[in-house]
Design a protein around this motif. Structure first.
Motif, PDB file in Angstrom:
ATOM      1  N   ARG A   1     -17.101  -8.844   3.691  1.00  0.00           N
ATOM      2  CA  ARG A   1     -16.124  -9.484   2.800  1.00  0.00           C
ATOM      3  C   ARG A   1     -15.045  -8.490   2.398  1.00  0.00           C
ATOM      4  O   ARG A   1     -13.852  -8.817   2.371  1.00  0.00           O
ATOM      5  CB  ARG A   1     -16.835 -10.023   1.568  1.00  0.00           C
ATOM      6  N   ALA A   2     -15.435  -7.243   2.111  1.00  0.00           N
ATOM      7  CA  ALA A   2     -14.461  -6.212   1.739  1.00  0.00           C
ATOM      8  C   ALA A   2     -13.528  -5.900   2.904  1.00  0.00           C
ATOM      9  O   ALA A   2     -12.319  -5.724   2.712  1.00  0.00           O
ATOM     10  CB  ALA A   2     -15.184  -4.946   1.283  1.00  0.00           C
TER      11      ALA A   2
ATOM     12  N   LEU B   1     -37.920  -8.590   0.605  1.00  0.00           N
ATOM     13  CA  LEU B   1     -36.999  -8.035  -0.380  1.00  0.00           C
ATOM     14  C   LEU B   1     -36.034  -7.052   0.285  1.00  0.00           C
ATOM     15  O   LEU B   1     -34.826  -7.082   0.017  1.00  0.00           O
ATOM     16  CB  LEU B   1     -37.773  -7.348  -1.504  1.00  0.00           C
ATOM     17  N   VAL B   2     -36.519  -6.205   1.176  1.00  0.00           N
ATOM     18  CA  VAL B   2     -35.664  -5.255   1.888  1.00  0.00           C
ATOM     19  C   VAL B   2     -34.662  -6.001   2.758  1.00  0.00           C
ATOM     20  O   VAL B   2     -33.475  -5.646   2.815  1.00  0.00           O
ATOM     21  CB  VAL B   2     -36.523  -4.268   2.717  1.00  0.00           C
TER      22      VAL B   2
ATOM     23  N   VAL C   1     -29.160  -7.754   3.947  1.00  0.00           N
ATOM     24  CA  VAL C   1     -28.201  -8.821   4.263  1.00  0.00           C
ATOM     25  C   VAL C   1     -27.115  -8.887   3.191  1.00  0.00           C
ATOM     26  O   VAL C   1     -25.939  -9.075   3.488  1.00  0.00           O
ATOM     27  CB  VAL C   1     -28.929 -10.179   4.422  1.00  0.00           C
ATOM     28  N   GLY C   2     -27.474  -8.711   1.938  1.00  0.00           N
ATOM     29  CA  GLY C   2     -26.485  -8.718   0.855  1.00  0.00           C
ATOM     30  C   GLY C   2     -25.477  -7.594   0.996  1.00  0.00           C
ATOM     31  O   GLY C   2     -24.270  -7.788   0.812  1.00  0.00           O
TER      32      GLY C   2
END
Length: 81
Positions: free
Chosen positions: A22-23, A8-9, A14-15
């Motif tokens: 992307r920004a 989960l971490v 990664v997200g």
């Protein structure tokens, strides 16, 4: 349970990393420029080539030429007559 927490971490990390990339890519990409305004097109008095009036060479008598050489050639042709 420990492996699920680690997974989960990693997914969250990664997200966040992909979101920042992307920004940054969007910030680097140039904004779309507004479309150019229409320009007046003129024909070269010597060869007939059509080009924008802003790029043409004028002889002062209202005639336009595609280059300085064509303006000079037309002046030589006019003086020969």
């Amino acid at each position: 349970m420990k492996y699920l927490l680690v997974l989960l971490v990693l997914v969250v990390a990664v997200g966040i990393w992909r979101g920042k990339r992307r920004a940054e890519a969007e910030a680097r990409s140039p904004a779309t420029a507004p479309p150019n305004k229409p320009q007046t097109m003129v024909a070269c008095a010597h060869c007939g080539l059509h080009l924008p009036q802003a790029e043409a060479v004028s002889d002062g008598a209202g005639r336009f030429f595609c280059s300085l050489e064509h303006r000079q050639a037309a002046a030589r042709a006019d003086s020969a007559h």
